[in-house]
Write a protein that holds these residues in place. Structure first.
Motif, PDB file in Angstrom:
ATOM      1  N   THR A   1     -60.972  28.018  59.871  1.00 29.00           N
ATOM      2  CA  THR A   1     -62.386  27.445  60.519  1.00 29.00           C
ATOM      3  C   THR A   1     -62.618  28.256  61.823  1.00 29.00           C
ATOM      4  O   THR A   1     -63.634  28.612  62.400  1.00 29.00           O
ATOM      5  CB  THR A   1     -62.447  26.044  60.818  1.00 29.00           C
ATOM      6  N   VAL A   2     -61.490  28.625  62.742  1.00 24.90           N
ATOM      7  CA  VAL A   2     -61.835  29.103  64.226  1.00 24.90           C
ATOM      8  C   VAL A   2     -62.125  30.523  63.742  1.00 24.90           C
ATOM      9  O   VAL A   2     -63.019  31.060  64.422  1.00 24.90           O
ATOM     10  CB  VAL A   2     -60.115  29.212  64.627  1.00 24.90           C
TER      11      VAL A   2
ATOM     12  N   GLY B   1     -62.914  24.936  70.264  1.00 27.67           N
ATOM     13  CA  GLY B   1     -62.121  25.556  69.231  1.00 27.67           C
ATOM     14  C   GLY B   1     -60.976  24.690  68.608  1.00 27.67           C
ATOM     15  O   GLY B   1     -60.685  24.722  67.307  1.00 27.67           O
ATOM     16  N   GLY B   2     -60.435  24.133  69.291  1.00 29.53           N
ATOM     17  CA  GLY B   2     -59.331  23.142  69.043  1.00 29.53           C
ATOM     18  C   GLY B   2     -60.020  22.141  67.795  1.00 29.53           C
ATOM     19  O   GLY B   2     -59.461  21.601  66.686  1.00 29.53           O
ATOM     20  N   LEU B   3     -61.251  21.517  68.215  1.00 28.69           N
ATOM     21  CA  LEU B   3     -61.788  20.484  67.276  1.00 28.69           C
ATOM     22  C   LEU B   3     -62.103  21.218  66.008  1.00 28.69           C
ATOM     23  O   LEU B   3     -62.016  20.455  64.768  1.00 28.69           O
ATOM     24  CB  LEU B   3     -62.813  19.925  68.095  1.00 28.69           C
ATOM     25  N   VAL B   4     -62.413  22.367  66.234  1.00 28.95           N
ATOM     26  CA  VAL B   4     -63.025  23.072  64.889  1.00 28.95           C
ATOM     27  C   VAL B   4     -61.821  23.333  64.008  1.00 28.95           C
ATOM     28  O   VAL B   4     -61.585  23.240  62.742  1.00 28.95           O
ATOM     29  CB  VAL B   4     -63.676  24.640  65.200  1.00 28.95           C
ATOM     30  N   GLY B   5     -60.468  23.843  64.620  1.00 32.90           N
ATOM     31  CA  GLY B   5     -59.396  24.008  63.986  1.00 32.90           C
ATOM     32  C   GLY B   5     -58.995  22.463  63.616  1.00 32.90           C
ATOM     33  O   GLY B   5     -58.399  22.737  62.170  1.00 32.90           O
TER      34      GLY B   5
ATOM     35  N   GLY C   1     -57.473  28.178  78.877  1.00 37.35           N
ATOM     36  CA  GLY C   1     -57.103  27.622  77.440  1.00 37.35           C
ATOM     37  C   GLY C   1     -56.178  26.537  77.745  1.00 37.35           C
ATOM     38  O   GLY C   1     -56.155  25.763  77.137  1.00 37.35           O
ATOM     39  N   VAL C   2     -55.101  26.811  78.498  1.00 35.74           N
ATOM     40  CA  VAL C   2     -54.063  25.611  78.266  1.00 35.74           C
ATOM     41  C   VAL C   2     -54.720  24.400  79.012  1.00 35.74           C
ATOM     42  O   VAL C   2     -54.154  23.259  78.708  1.00 35.74           O
ATOM     43  CB  VAL C   2     -53.005  26.387  79.372  1.00 35.74           C
ATOM     44  N   TRP C   3     -55.454  24.489  80.163  1.00 43.54           N
ATOM     45  CA  TRP C   3     -56.142  23.253  80.519  1.00 43.54           C
ATOM     46  C   TRP C   3     -57.066  22.617  79.938  1.00 43.54           C
ATOM     47  O   TRP C   3     -57.319  21.487  79.857  1.00 43.54           O
ATOM     48  CB  TRP C   3     -56.774  23.760  82.094  1.00 43.54           C
ATOM     49  N   GLN C   4     -57.717  23.226  78.932  1.00 43.64           N
ATOM     50  CA  GLN C   4     -58.653  22.682  78.028  1.00 43.64           C
ATOM     51  C   GLN C   4     -57.969  22.149  76.935  1.00 43.64           C
ATOM     52  O   GLN C   4     -58.240  20.861  76.688  1.00 43.64           O
ATOM     53  CB  GLN C   4     -59.667  23.823  77.479  1.00 43.64           C
ATOM     54  N   VAL C   5     -56.851  22.706  76.351  1.00 43.20           N
ATOM     55  CA  VAL C   5     -55.995  22.127  75.256  1.00 43.20           C
ATOM     56  C   VAL C   5     -55.088  21.529  75.329  1.00 43.20           C
ATOM     57  O   VAL C   5     -54.811  20.455  75.001  1.00 43.20           O
ATOM     58  CB  VAL C   5     -55.552  23.274  74.458  1.00 43.20           C
ATOM     59  N   GLY C   6     -54.332  21.443  76.645  1.00 42.06           N
ATOM     60  CA  GLY C   6     -53.043  20.510  77.194  1.00 42.06           C
ATOM     61  C   GLY C   6     -53.790  19.217  77.171  1.00 42.06           C
ATOM     62  O   GLY C   6     -52.840  18.284  76.536  1.00 42.06           O
ATOM     63  N   PRO C   7     -54.538  18.704  77.607  1.00 47.37           N
ATOM     64  CA  PRO C   7     -55.055  16.973  77.661  1.00 47.37           C
ATOM     65  C   PRO C   7     -55.162  16.507  76.355  1.00 47.37           C
ATOM     66  O   PRO C   7     -54.517  15.546  75.864  1.00 47.37           O
ATOM     67  CB  PRO C   7     -56.280  17.317  78.397  1.00 47.37           C
TER      68      PRO C   7
ATOM     69  N   LEU D   1     -53.149  18.031  66.461  1.00 48.69           N
ATOM     70  CA  LEU D   1     -52.258  18.617  67.329  1.00 48.69           C
ATOM     71  C   LEU D   1     -52.101  20.183  66.685  1.00 48.69           C
ATOM     72  O   LEU D   1     -52.110  21.219  67.596  1.00 48.69           O
ATOM     73  CB  LEU D   1     -50.765  18.086  67.399  1.00 48.69           C
ATOM     74  N   THR D   2     -52.143  20.128  65.409  1.00 52.25           N
ATOM     75  CA  THR D   2     -52.260  21.663  64.856  1.00 52.25           C
ATOM     76  C   THR D   2     -53.233  22.518  65.099  1.00 52.25           C
ATOM     77  O   THR D   2     -53.260  23.820  65.616  1.00 52.25           O
ATOM     78  CB  THR D   2     -51.942  21.577  63.417  1.00 52.25           C
ATOM     79  N   GLY D   3     -54.610  21.725  65.199  1.00 53.71           N
ATOM     80  CA  GLY D   3     -55.710  22.523  65.361  1.00 53.71           C
ATOM     81  C   GLY D   3     -55.912  22.888  66.840  1.00 53.71           C
ATOM     82  O   GLY D   3     -56.091  24.128  67.425  1.00 53.71           O
ATOM     83  N   ALA D   4     -55.210  22.061  67.987  1.00 53.28           N
ATOM     84  CA  ALA D   4     -55.196  22.407  69.159  1.00 53.28           C
ATOM     85  C   ALA D   4     -54.236  23.720  69.519  1.00 53.28           C
ATOM     86  O   ALA D   4     -54.500  24.533  70.218  1.00 53.28           O
ATOM     87  CB  ALA D   4     -54.750  21.401  70.268  1.00 53.28           C
TER      88      ALA D   4
END
Length: 676
Positions: A101-102, A117-121, A190-196, A243-246
């Protein structure tokens, strides 16, 4: 070990993570070392060291930490939910769904922030998980079924992803390394967006850890205690997929981290009882996931130098490590599931001579039609009269050129499809596993590694050289899988799972060879790896032609033995058949057939699975009837796939292997669903 407590093990894992992180920070292309970093931390560092730290090393380190934590926790959740030590985001297709999906979003030209992108994943991973759990998994799902189902779904999604990369090459530039798992980051955004997202999901998983503890008691006990097992599983799946998508959105698919990290944690839990509780198991798996990812990155840069960390995706190393864990765990598996049954399990009654003749005649007509269609189809569609003129030598130069190019390709597809189908039919019978085929038993992966290595080193290798290397690679992979599966005999579930692990390892090695190769040779190798007849000449068909002419008659000589071995372990011995020598001989012949096909058309999966099943559903399980019909069906499948690939987006072409994977996976899933 027995004196250790769960808190002390968690502290030890945290210390190990910190130590590996410190080592990771010292690796890089610049001369900044430990002393410079220490000076920077106490406020005395220079601007160059600070720039290096914040623009390169820290983003890479934090990306590895976030991805490792996410995948380790996701794997622990999926293993608990399925009560299956071999479950992971990779073996259940979740990682491949997220990656697809990504990639799809990128192919459509849509630019998304990493968190979105994490939510799409997440959506893609959720879809893959739904297919595996809802369509494949039954109430008492076996290890083999679950892993094979997830692997099949992953193969289809990977084929679809490869197709997107091929069709939208300009929009997906740079996604090859990402598609194999890479820690390279341009900055910390990217880390700051996905980390939380990862932190919140991890906290929720730990908070509700006591709910996941209940699943080990069984559904009835959970219901008696006033909980709903279905709701607990759904919550766990959603958290694991999130978690996997992120992780995929940040670093791409890091293979098998979600398998190896929880596996290590559960080995420790066997010695430290307190770690069985999910409020300890999930954090431990998360920390070990970070250790695996960062350790893999440190290892590859230590062995190959700093440039290796850039050139070689970290996912290659994690996949190799995870494949080893899969093989080790598979050797302990005692459940046969779909395996252990006759390969013809309820697929059809023995056909009468009239019906068999009718089926063979019909299949021959369909094959003839597919050959004619293959000759006519392409960038320029021709007419039947053009083919007749070409046969008589009276065709115009343009028509003659087109047919001279198409004829070897059509023959290559027909011969390779027949060889793969016969090989699959024999493997299924003698291993008594209706889900076995050359691809999932590691044979084609071994041949692929050998040929890719040869094509990279010698791009102009002669056909006989390609055939020899493919044969050696297939034989080596077969010997490895067979030897590791042997424990006083061959268990059909064990050989399949080890074959899946060997295929994954072969794919990782192939990726390693590709990224280390001369970039001018890589497109050639990638095209061949996808399964294609492009550029084939008649002399290149000699190996598969000789294999079909010599080995198929040999299998017919052993048709009775193949049928008897397909019943059970005891009947062959009762009727005087030497079980292991005959099984080894017939499997060896199948390896030779598969290797000859790989040397001609590259890596094509599912033909050896689908064609024998269709044949058995039509004429029953007797090899004397299954083998010729399966050969015809396999030839039709690859021929039609090749024609589709040459015509639908002409003048561009889609490798036949991708078409076969997209066609074969739905049928594979149907087979698993039908036998739930």
């Amino acid at each position: 070990m027995g004196k250790l407590s769960a808190p002390s093990v968690l502290v030890g894992a945290l210390i190990l993570t910190v130590l590996i992180s410190l080592v990771h920070l010292t690796q890089g292309s610049s001369t900044v070392g430990v002393g410079d970093l220490f000076q920077m931390l106490i406020g005395n560092g220079d601007q160059g060291a600070s720039d290096t730290f914040f623009s390169s090393r820290l983003p890479r380190l934090l990306a590895g930490l976030v991805a490792g934590v996410a995948l380790g926790a996701a794997g622990a959740l999926l293993q608990s939910i399925s009560r299956n030590s071999l479950a992971s985001p990779d073996t259940l297709g979740v990682t491949a769904g997220a990656a697809f999906t990504v990639t799809l979003v990128a192919a459509l030209g849509i630019a998304l922030p990493v968190w979105l992108g994490g939510l799409v994943g997440f959506l893609g991973g959720l879809l893959a998980a739904a297919v595996v759990f809802l369509l494949i998994a039954g109430r008492n799902t076996s290890v083999t079924r679950l892993v094979l189902g997830g692997t099949a779904v992953a193969m289809a999604l990977q084929a679809a992803t490869s197709l997107l990369l091929l069709l939208f090459a300009q929009r997906t530039i740079g996604l090859f390394a990402w598609g194999n798992g890479s820690l390279s980051q341009l900055d910390l955004r990217g880390v700051w967006q996905v980390g939380p997202i990862v932190l919140i999901a991890l906290l929720l998983a730990v908070l509700y850890g006591h709910k996941f503890d209940l699943l080990a008691l069984g559904d009835d006990a959970v219901t008696v205690l006033g909980a709903r097992p279905g709701a607990i599983r759904l919550g766990g799946i959603l958290l694991a997929v999130l978690l996997t998508g992120a992780s995929v959105a940040l670093c791409g698919p890091l293979g098998f981290v979600g398998l190896s990290a929880p596996a290590i944690a559960r080995l420790l839990a066997a010695k430290v009882p307190g770690l069985v509780k999910h409020r300890a198991l999930i954090p431990l798996s998360a920390l070990l996931g970070a250790v695996v990812v960062l350790g893999a990155d440190v290892l590859i840069r230590w062995i190959g130098g700093v440039s290796a960390g850039i050139e070689i995706p970290t996912g290659v190393t994690t996949t190799l490590v995870g494949a080893v864990f899969l093989i080790v765990l598979a050797r302990r598996v005692k459940d046969a599931g779909a395996a252990g049954k006759p390969s013809a399990a309820k697929t059809g009654r023995p056909a009468s001579r009239l019906k068999f003749t009718l089926m063979i005649s019909s299949a021959s007509l369909v094959l003839t039609a597919s050959v004619v269609l293959g000759m006519l189809g392409g960038f320029t569609w021709l007419l039947g009269g053009d083919v007749l003129n070409w046969i008589t030598g009276q065709a115009p130069p343009g028509v003659a050129f087109a047919l001279d190019e198409r004829f070897p390709r059509v023959l290559a597809a027909v011969a390779a499809g027949a060889a793969l189908a016969v090989a699959g039919a024999v493997i299924q019978s003698v291993s008594r596993n209706p889900l076995a085929e050359p691809y999932t038993t590691g044979i084609t992966a071994g041949a692929g590694v050998g040929v890719i290595g040869l094509l990279i080193v010698v791009p102009t290798a002669a056909p006989w050289q390609v055939s020899i290397v493919a044969l050696l690679g297939a034989l080596l992979a077969f010997a490895l899988v067979y030897g590791l599966s042997w424990r006083g005999g061959i268990d059909s579930a064990r050989i399949m799972l080890i074959g899946v692990g060997a295929s994954a390892a072969g794919g990782a090695i192939t990726t390693f060879l590709l990224v280390k190769a001369d970039p001018w040779n890589t497109p050639l190798a990638l095209t061949w790896l996808s399964g294609t007849t492009y550029g084939r000449s008649l002399d290149q068909l000699i190996p598969v032609g000789v294999a079909l002419a010599l080995l198929v008659p040999l299998l017919f000589l052993f048709r009775r033995e193949i049928d008897v071995i397909g019943l059970d372990e005891n009947t062959p011995r009762i009727v005087g058949i030497r079980l292991e020598p005959v099984r080894l001989l017939t499997l060896g012949v199948s390896v030779l057939l598969a290797a000859s096909a790989v040397s001609v058309v590259g890596v094509v999966g599912f033909v050896g699975l689908v064609a024998p099943h269709i044949a058995r559903s039509l004429v029953g399980s007797h090899s004397v009837k299954v083998l010729p019909l399966a050969a015809l069906i396999g030839a039709v499948l690859v021929s039609v796939a090749d024609t589709i690939g040459r015509t639908v987006i002409a003048p561009a072409q889609i490798p036949a292997g991708l078409i076969v994977a997209l066609i074969g996976t739905p049928y594979f899933v149907y087979l698993l669903y039908r036998t739930r």
